[in-house]
Motif scaffolding. Structure first.
Motif, PDB file in Angstrom:
ATOM      1  N   SER A 377       0.833  -1.208   0.000  1.00  0.00           N
ATOM      2  CA  SER A 377       0.000   0.000   0.000  1.00  0.00           C
ATOM      3  C   SER A 377       0.867   1.256   0.000  1.00  0.00           C
ATOM      4  N   ARG A 379       3.927   1.486  -1.236  1.00  0.00           N
ATOM      5  CA  ARG A 379       4.514   1.612  -2.580  1.00  0.00           C
ATOM      6  C   ARG A 379       3.524   2.229  -3.559  1.00  0.00           C
ATOM      7  N   ARG A 380       2.274   1.789  -3.478  1.00  0.00           N
ATOM      8  CA  ARG A 380       1.254   2.320  -4.401  1.00  0.00           C
ATOM      9  C   ARG A 380       1.009   3.798  -4.141  1.00  0.00           C
ATOM     10  N   ALA A 381       1.010   4.182  -2.877  1.00  0.00           N
ATOM     11  CA  ALA A 381       0.802   5.593  -2.557  1.00  0.00           C
ATOM     12  C   ALA A 381       1.941   6.450  -3.091  1.00  0.00           C
ATOM     13  N   ALA A 383       3.699   5.821  -5.623  1.00  0.00           N
ATOM     14  CA  ALA A 383       3.615   5.845  -7.083  1.00  0.00           C
ATOM     15  C   ALA A 383       2.376   6.591  -7.588  1.00  0.00           C
ATOM     16  N   GLY A 384       1.566   7.130  -6.663  1.00  0.00           N
ATOM     17  CA  GLY A 384       0.362   7.856  -7.061  1.00  0.00           C
ATOM     18  C   GLY A 384      -0.743   6.955  -7.553  1.00  0.00           C
ATOM     19  N   MET A 385      -0.718   5.686  -7.153  1.00  0.00           N
ATOM     20  CA  MET A 385      -1.736   4.731  -7.564  1.00  0.00           C
ATOM     21  C   MET A 385      -2.784   4.598  -6.462  1.00  0.00           C
ATOM     22  N   PRO A 386      -4.036   4.311  -6.831  1.00  0.00           N
ATOM     23  CA  PRO A 386      -5.064   4.136  -5.812  1.00  0.00           C
ATOM     24  C   PRO A 386      -4.754   2.913  -4.952  1.00  0.00           C
ATOM     25  N   GLY A 387      -5.054   2.991  -3.663  1.00  0.00           N
ATOM     26  CA  GLY A 387      -4.776   1.905  -2.732  1.00  0.00           C
ATOM     27  C   GLY A 387      -5.645   0.716  -2.948  1.00  0.00           C
TER      28      GLY A 387
END
Length: 387
Positions: A377, A379-381, A383-387
């Motif tokens: 989670s 890493r995704r944050a 990278a600007g990706m939704p959780g």
């Protein structure tokens, strides 16, 4: 019952010293079942001499091949289904056992664990964690113990891999009995040698709400683990002397450089650390320093009549109980040092079995899976990706 698949074949060495330890392990834990994987002829006779009859608590499975140490270990593990550590690993994979304990070389145990079980989601490598400072005493754990991770599974590490090691080892520390939130530090040769990778690790760990306590030198780690003062003076002369381990470029340089051995000091909460994270080579070197301070010469002995057998703090054996983290199963390694005593090898085996049992009963795999999910989670944050 906790069912342990116990690979006794390993490198193909004689198993008499290991078999001698089985009554100790069984007496110490009435809820333990051992499934012995061995290629030795006459093992039934050896067990009978120890008063062990194969049945509900002790079972035997055959394996045909041992595993050499060194670079060949990984190739043999992947190529030969009939080697002892692969046979034992499949018992866990197929639901016939709850954990794997092996006396094979550490590199073979790590390879078998990754090959058979795979990595947990979010983990990119397996690591080895060694509890330095004391040995479990039944289900109790002494206070002055530090988990060292990575203790030699892989060379080199990125900041993300060091963060993984920290999260995995922190979960292991909680399972083995660390009080409160585990305090996590990074092994460092000293404040004068700044490291941007360590700076990145510190930032990520704090963002993940880890109780990060900063860089720790080897000397501080040894003191926290209650291992300083075992020998007078410094390990091998003054740091930086030509030809000494404390000099950069010499064996053990990064880990041993700051491992001065001083008079014992009382470890306060401010001086306590539960987990020290290291790149695999530095971790392995620090572990070798610990082994030099406290040789694996533990003695196995039965308790008074009517009491279970146990190992005390004085029976410390740093070879036993090294656990593989980041894989989808409980796996521990029982080391067998070259020329080690019979008691040392048996003590390592008992410690490894106790460590595996504690991990199974503490739901280590599910808890490390949750820790890796938190890292994904994060890493995704980033990278600007939704959780």
């Amino acid at each position: 019952m906790t069912r342990i698949a116990l690979d006794l074949l390993g490198e193909g060495r004689p198993t008499a010293d290991l078999l001698e330890a089985l009554p100790i392990a069984l007496d110490a834990d009435p809820h333990l079942t051992l499934i012995l994987v061995t290629g030795a002829d006459g093992v039934a006779d050896d067990l009978a001499r120890l008063g062990i009859t194969p049945g509900a608590r002790v079972q035997v499975r055959p394996a045909a091949r041992s595993v050499p140490s060194g670079p060949e270990a990984v190739r043999v593990v992947r190529a030969r289904r009939d080697c002892g550590v692969r046979v034992a690993a499949r018992l866990v994979r197929d639901g016939q056992a709850d954990a794997l304990v092996s006396v094979a070389p550490a590199e073979a145990v790590v390879a078998a664990a990754q090959f058979t079980y795979g990595l947990l989601p979010g983990a990119t490598r397996a690591v080895l964690a060694a509890d330095v400072g004391c040995t479990p005493d039944g289900d109790a754990v002494h206070r002055d113990v530090v988990t060292l991770c990575d203790a030699g599974a892989a060379a080199g590490a990125t900041s993300d891999e060091l963060v993984q090691a920290a999260l995995l080892a922190a979960v292991h520390a909680r399972v083995r009995g660390a009080s409160g939130r585990p305090k996590v530090g990074l092994l460092s040769p000293g404040p004068a040698l700044a490291d941007p990778v360590h700076d990145a690790v510190a930032t990520q760990l704090r963002a993940l709400d880890v109780d990060f306590v900063g860089p720790w030198t080897a000397g501080r780690v040894l003191t926290a683990a209650g291992l300083s003062g075992q020998h007078g003076g410094q390990l091998s002369g003054q740091p930086g002397q030509p030809g000494q381990p404390g000099q950069p470029g010499q064996p053990g340089g990064d880990a041993a450089r700051t491992a001065e051995v001083s008079a014992p000091s009382r470890v306060t909460d401010e001086g306590r650390i539960d987990v020290v994270v290291a790149e695999g080579r530095a971790g392995a070197m620090l572990l070798s320093v610990v082994r030099a301070l406290r040789p694996a010469a533990a003695s196995l002995r039965r308790g008074p009549e009517g009491e279970p057998a146990r190992m005390t703090h004085e029976d410390h054996d740093v070879l036993g109980g090294t656990i593989v983290l980041g894989v989808d199963a409980v796996v521990t390694h029982a080391g067998r040092s070259g020329g080690g005593s019979v008691d040392a090898a048996g003590s390592a085996l008992v410690t490894a079995v106790q460590t595996a049992s504690l991990a199974v009963r503490g739901d280590l795999v599910d808890r490390t899976r949750a820790a890796m999910a938190a890292l994904v989670s994060r890493r995704r944050a980033l990278a600007g990706m939704p959780g």
